[in-house]
Design a protein around this motif. Structure first.
Motif, PDB file in Angstrom:
ATOM      1  N   SER A 196       0.810  -1.210   0.000  1.00  0.00           N
ATOM      2  CA  SER A 196       0.000   0.000   0.000  1.00  0.00           C
ATOM      3  C   SER A 196       0.845   1.263   0.000  1.00  0.00           C
ATOM      4  CB  SER A 196      -0.901  -0.010   1.225  1.00  0.00           C
ATOM      5  OG  SER A 196      -0.105  -0.150   2.379  1.00  0.00           O
ATOM      6  N   ASN A 198       4.895   3.083   1.106  1.00  0.00           N
ATOM      7  CA  ASN A 198       6.019   2.875   2.015  1.00  0.00           C
ATOM      8  C   ASN A 198       5.793   3.606   3.323  1.00  0.00           C
ATOM      9  OD1 ASN A 198       6.973   5.630   1.651  1.00  0.00           O
ATOM     10  ND2 ASN A 198       7.566   4.969  -0.400  1.00  0.00           N
ATOM     11  N   HIS A 200       7.971   5.088   6.897  1.00  0.00           N
ATOM     12  CA  HIS A 200       9.249   5.366   7.553  1.00  0.00           C
ATOM     13  C   HIS A 200       9.007   5.677   9.020  1.00  0.00           C
ATOM     14  CE1 HIS A 200      10.987   5.701   3.568  1.00  0.00           C
ATOM     15  NE2 HIS A 200      10.057   6.582   3.265  1.00  0.00           N
ATOM     16  N   ASP A 202      11.061   7.339  11.982  1.00  0.00           N
ATOM     17  CA  ASP A 202      12.291   8.085  12.268  1.00  0.00           C
ATOM     18  C   ASP A 202      12.435   8.318  13.768  1.00  0.00           C
ATOM     19  OD1 ASP A 202      12.422   8.164   9.581  1.00  0.00           O
ATOM     20  OD2 ASP A 202      11.967  10.301   9.377  1.00  0.00           O
ATOM     21  N   ASP A 208      14.322  10.966  24.118  1.00  0.00           N
ATOM     22  CA  ASP A 208      14.661  10.411  25.431  1.00  0.00           C
ATOM     23  C   ASP A 208      14.608   8.888  25.416  1.00  0.00           C
ATOM     24  OD1 ASP A 208      12.025  10.678  24.961  1.00  0.00           O
ATOM     25  OD2 ASP A 208      11.484  11.555  26.891  1.00  0.00           O
TER      26      ASP A 208
ATOM     27  N   ARG B  83      -2.588   1.975  13.516  1.00  0.00           N
ATOM     28  CA  ARG B  83      -2.761   0.597  13.965  1.00  0.00           C
ATOM     29  C   ARG B  83      -2.963   0.481  15.473  1.00  0.00           C
ATOM     30  NH1 ARG B  83       0.954  -3.326  10.889  1.00  0.00           N
ATOM     31  NH2 ARG B  83      -0.436  -2.752   9.230  1.00  0.00           N
ATOM     32  N   SER B  84      -2.136   1.163  16.221  1.00  0.00           N
ATOM     33  CA  SER B  84      -2.243   0.997  17.680  1.00  0.00           C
ATOM     34  C   SER B  84      -3.303   1.948  18.221  1.00  0.00           C
ATOM     35  CB  SER B  84      -0.910   1.268  18.347  1.00  0.00           C
ATOM     36  OG  SER B  84       0.147   0.867  17.533  1.00  0.00           O
ATOM     37  N   THR B  91       0.187   8.401  22.410  1.00  0.00           N
ATOM     38  CA  THR B  91       1.461   8.496  21.709  1.00  0.00           C
ATOM     39  C   THR B  91       1.488   9.563  20.616  1.00  0.00           C
ATOM     40  OG1 THR B  91       0.753   6.712  20.266  1.00  0.00           O
ATOM     41  CG2 THR B  91       2.088   6.099  22.142  1.00  0.00           C
ATOM     42  N   CYS B 112       4.931  11.589  17.023  1.00  0.00           N
ATOM     43  CA  CYS B 112       4.643  10.851  18.245  1.00  0.00           C
ATOM     44  C   CYS B 112       5.536  11.326  19.370  1.00  0.00           C
ATOM     45  CB  CYS B 112       4.862   9.362  18.038  1.00  0.00           C
ATOM     46  SG  CYS B 112       3.894   8.709  16.699  1.00  0.00           S
ATOM     47  N   HIS B 114       8.329  11.187  22.236  1.00  0.00           N
ATOM     48  CA  HIS B 114       9.750  10.830  22.204  1.00  0.00           C
ATOM     49  C   HIS B 114      10.390  11.123  20.854  1.00  0.00           C
ATOM     50  CE1 HIS B 114       8.772   8.905  25.937  1.00  0.00           C
ATOM     51  NE2 HIS B 114       7.995   8.029  25.349  1.00  0.00           N
ATOM     52  N   GLY B 115       9.817  12.054  20.114  1.00  0.00           N
ATOM     53  CA  GLY B 115      10.431  12.462  18.860  1.00  0.00           C
ATOM     54  C   GLY B 115      10.320  11.443  17.745  1.00  0.00           C
ATOM     55  N   LEU B 116       9.506  10.436  17.946  1.00  0.00           N
ATOM     56  CA  LEU B 116       9.333   9.435  16.892  1.00  0.00           C
ATOM     57  C   LEU B 116       8.420   9.996  15.809  1.00  0.00           C
ATOM     58  CD1 LEU B 116       9.537   6.593  15.710  1.00  0.00           C
ATOM     59  CD2 LEU B 116       7.791   5.851  17.297  1.00  0.00           C
ATOM     60  N   LEU B 117       8.876   9.860  14.594  1.00  0.00           N
ATOM     61  CA  LEU B 117       8.140  10.386  13.457  1.00  0.00           C
ATOM     62  C   LEU B 117       7.767   9.219  12.545  1.00  0.00           C
ATOM     63  CD1 LEU B 117       7.463  13.231  12.235  1.00  0.00           C
ATOM     64  CD2 LEU B 117       9.480  12.925  10.824  1.00  0.00           C
ATOM     65  N   LYS B 118       6.474   9.028  12.338  1.00  0.00           N
ATOM     66  CA  LYS B 118       6.047   7.933  11.465  1.00  0.00           C
ATOM     67  C   LYS B 118       5.489   8.528  10.191  1.00  0.00           C
ATOM     68  CE  LYS B 118       4.486   5.226  15.428  1.00  0.00           C
ATOM     69  NZ  LYS B 118       3.320   4.584  16.042  1.00  0.00           N
ATOM     70  N   THR B 119       6.057   8.137   9.085  1.00  0.00           N
ATOM     71  CA  THR B 119       5.601   8.652   7.802  1.00  0.00           C
ATOM     72  C   THR B 119       5.065   7.500   6.977  1.00  0.00           C
ATOM     73  OG1 THR B 119       7.455  10.163   7.948  1.00  0.00           O
ATOM     74  CG2 THR B 119       6.275  10.107   5.868  1.00  0.00           C
ATOM     75  N   HIS B 120       3.845   7.599   6.554  1.00  0.00           N
ATOM     76  CA  HIS B 120       3.271   6.575   5.682  1.00  0.00           C
ATOM     77  C   HIS B 120       2.926   7.222   4.349  1.00  0.00           C
ATOM     78  CE1 HIS B 120       2.604   3.395   8.777  1.00  0.00           C
ATOM     79  NE2 HIS B 120       2.675   4.436   9.567  1.00  0.00           N
ATOM     80  N   ASN B 121       3.613   6.777   3.315  1.00  0.00           N
ATOM     81  CA  ASN B 121       3.289   7.268   1.984  1.00  0.00           C
ATOM     82  C   ASN B 121       2.397   6.233   1.322  1.00  0.00           C
ATOM     83  OD1 ASN B 121       5.068   9.584   2.100  1.00  0.00           O
ATOM     84  ND2 ASN B 121       6.725   8.094   2.026  1.00  0.00           N
ATOM     85  N   LEU B 122       1.146   6.553   1.165  1.00  0.00           N
ATOM     86  CA  LEU B 122       0.207   5.572   0.645  1.00  0.00           C
ATOM     87  C   LEU B 122      -0.142   5.917  -0.800  1.00  0.00           C
ATOM     88  CD1 LEU B 122      -2.200   5.320   3.700  1.00  0.00           C
ATOM     89  CD2 LEU B 122      -0.147   4.013   3.228  1.00  0.00           C
TER      90      LEU B 122
END
Lengths: 280, 386
Positions: A196, A198, A200, A202, A208, B83-84, B91, B112, B114-122
């Motif tokens: 569907s 990609n 990523h 990061d 922390d 998903r979660s 988050t 999200c 803690h600096g988490l970056l989720k990128t979904h290219n659909l």
């Protein structure tokens, strides 16, 4: 203690390896983290026990149970090696149901007499003793991935919590998991390329969740998703994970696992890169 | 197009997508002047759902430059972005939705903790507008209830149950599991009766009983429960759709579900509105239904001229003998292949839904002439009928 009487009856002299645990879960839990193939190579040294499982000559998992974890660890040779069926061993270790109720644990005494002999397990819970004999196999030589810390290019240590989320959401339609590690943006990136589109993930180096960030060169490598899938078992048990890549793109994942008694063990996975990827 | 969703609204958006996934496999995305429309329709086109998120729902909302854009994509892939669900609220701080027409990508970026970056290219497909035509305001029977009431009602039905029947009298509503005729002998009937004072609003114009799929209702209930929004229900008579909706100041969700049409009622149905005092159908009447004419439609604007015509619709006539207005309507829908699918008796037995279109008749909307440009519930045509 029936178990101690039992062991008295046995002549301990005949064994070249005797290892005892008050709580068999301290062994079974960590073995579950590497239980993705039936055959496990056991290597015992005076430092403890190393259990190795391999897949497709591309993936290797090692669980280290150091000598301090055992209540008794007697080894008569410098190195004792044998191979057993890990699934069978895990079934035996959980023969009393593997209850997690506090105060109720299975005691284990594991004995090995030497080449050609079975691995003998004495398991005791609530006064009931079960003796299991598991046939041993010719030990195979574990693959040497030749992963030296001196060749490590990039290394990050993360709290497992943050990786668990990513691994639970990974797009399993993607054939590979691509790991990018870089001293600059995007620092540490997990990528999937599925049906569907990609995705990523990061991780900022200032997060922390990031305990250590030591990346010297930008590196992008792909690893077969199917090979990495079993590592989620180790991840689930662990509290911290160290991700390292060497100059050849080999991946090392080290998981710090805390057992029921608060002691620390390590599980390590090595994985070959899938193919050359042009660096971006 | 660029949208930014923050805070608790991320979860609302995610829940909406999850409840749309109960309807169909594809998500139709259409950024409009009045907000972002997310829609879905099931494969037999007997159920349709639309959420419209007003620009104020977003912390930023901008339309694609200079032209209309709409697309569809696998709803599973959008679900995987969120998903979660359980931890989403804790988050995710911010969600960007951005359209890259050059790359044909719709990008969801989750910022999200803690600096988490989720990128979904659909990836997406271009699509036509999916627009159901329904008129909930024109429905005689209107109810509004807190989600809890319906959740507590529906929980008594087994998960395997496909349809429920809802009957109303002046101050009562009954929920009953629908049982196919051939299963009657071994089936157990569960019936729940709700008094009108349990509802926030209870207006009955005709004592009718409608039967519709439970799955979609359950999907909407999950959404309504998590957002705490009351559910409104609108329906008229068997065969015409039931509309379930949730509304607040920044969003509106409408679920349009086909109802089982009663063969033996098709002649009298046109009279219902005129004679609201007509006796309610006997309680066991739903058991007499032939399961085949589960006629559905989403076209409420069709113009049945005569009672005969509408009865022809409800029994799902074969293509060579359609009622005049039926064929007319189908022709102007540019949906020939759908029509064939509908009436092809060789296709694998489709349990209930033999027709893709509502044979529904809203007497209030009747005209004597079929309109050549009628809207179809789930039009795939290029015409923008909105």
């Amino acid at each position: 203690m029936p178990l101690s009487t039992q062991s008295q009856d046995d002549n301990d002299e005949q064994y070249i390896l005797v290892a005892s645990l008050d709580n068999a879960r301290n062994l079974s839990n960590i073995l579950k983290a590497i239980a993705f193939k039936d055959h496990a190579i056991f290597t015992a040294t005076p430092n403890g026990l190393k259990v190795t499982v391999e897949d497709s000559k591309c993936l290797q998992a090692n669980a280290f149970i150091q000598v301090e974890i055992f209540q008794e660890f007697t080894i008569k040779e410098d190195l004792v090696g044998f191979q057993v069926n890990l699934t069978v061993l895990l079934d035996c270790l959980n023969i009393f149901g593997g209850s997690t109720a506090p105060g109720l644990s299975t005691a284990l005494r594991m004995c090995y007499r030497g080449y050609g002999y079975p691995l003998t397990l004495f398991l005791e819970e609530g006064g009931v003793v079960t003796v299991c004999k598991i046939n041993t196999q010719e030990p195979e030589e574990p693959i040497d991935f030749d992963f030296c810390s001196s060749n490590v290019i990039n290394k990050v240590i993360l709290q497992s919590e943050s990786l668990k989320e990513a691994f639970s959401e990974l797009d399993m339609t993607s054939e590979v998991l691509q790991i990018t590690m870089s001293p600059s943006q995007p620092y540490f990136r997990l990528s999937t390329f599925g049906n569907s589109g990609n995705a990523h993930y990061d991780y900022s180096k200032d997060s922390d969740m990031m305990e250590l960030f030591k990346c010297t060169t930008t590196q992008t490598n792909r690893y077969k998703m199917l090979l990495l899938k079993p590592t989620t078992k180790a991840l689930a048990l662990s509290c911290k994970v160290s991700v390292r890549t060497d100059s050849r793109g080999f991946l090392s994942l080290q998981y710090m696992v805390r057992n029921d008694d608060g002691q620390i063990c390590f599980v390590e996975y090595y994985c070959c890169p899938d193919e050359e990827v042009e660096e971006e | 197009m660029q949208c930014v969703v923050t805070g608790g609204n991320v979860k609302v958006l995610a829940k909406a997508i999850h409840s749309l996934s109960r309807i169909g496999d594809e998500l139709y995305v259409e950024p409009q002047q009045d907000g972002l429309a997310l829609r879905s329709v099931n494969s037999s086109r007997s159920a349709y759902a639309c959420f419209l998120f007003a620009p104020l729902f977003f912390s930023r909302y901008s339309l694609p430059n200079g032209h209309d854009f709409r697309c569809k994509m696998a709803i599973k892939s959008v679900q995987s972005v969120f998903r979660s669900l359980a931890t989403l609220e804790k988050t995710v701080e911010k969600c960007h939705i951005e359209l890259d027409e050059q790359k044909n990508r719709l990008t969801f970026t989750l910022h999200c903790k803690h600096g988490l970056l989720k990128t979904h290219n659909l990836s997406y497909q271009d699509s036509e507008s999916l627009q159901a035509v329904f008129d909930k305001e024109g429905c005689g029977n209107v109810f509004r209830a807190q989600p809890r009431l319906l959740v507590d009602t529906v929980v008594h039905f087994p998960p395997s149950l496909e349809e429920v029947s809802v009957s109303v009298s002046d101050n009562r509503m009954w929920f009953r599991n629908h049982v196919d005729e051939e299963e009657r002998s071994k089936a157990m009937v569960t019936e729940l009766c709700l008094a009108s004072d349990e509802f926030d609003h209870f207006a009955v114009h005709a004592h009718n009983s409608v039967t519709f799929c439970l799955k979609e209702l359950r999907g909407l209930l999950v959404f309504a429960e998590s957002t705490g929004l009351p559910i409104s229900m609108y329906f008229d008579e068997p065969g015409s759709p039931v509309v379930l909706s949730v509304t607040d100041s920044v969003l509106e969700g409408n679920f349009v579900l086909a109802t089982l049409s009663h063969d033996d009622h098709s002649f009298q149905k046109n009279n219902t509105k005129g004679a609201p005092t007509a006796p309610p159908p006997p309680l066991d009447d739903f058991m007499n239904d032939d399961m085949d004419p589960y006629l559905i439609a989403m076209d409420t604007s069709m113009a049945p001229g005569t009672p005969e015509a509408s009865s022809a619709l409800t029994v799902c006539s074969p293509p060579q003998t359609p009622a005049a207005n039926h064929s007319t309507r189908l022709h102007c829908e540019e949906e020939e292949e759908e029509e064939e699918e509908t009436v092809d008796s060789d296709r694998p037995p489709n349990k209930k839904f033999r027709s893709l279109f509502f044979g529904s008749v809203f007497p209030s909307q009747m005209s004597t002439q079929p309109l050549p440009d009628q809207d179809v519930l789930a039009s795939d045509s290029e015409e923008d009928d909105s």
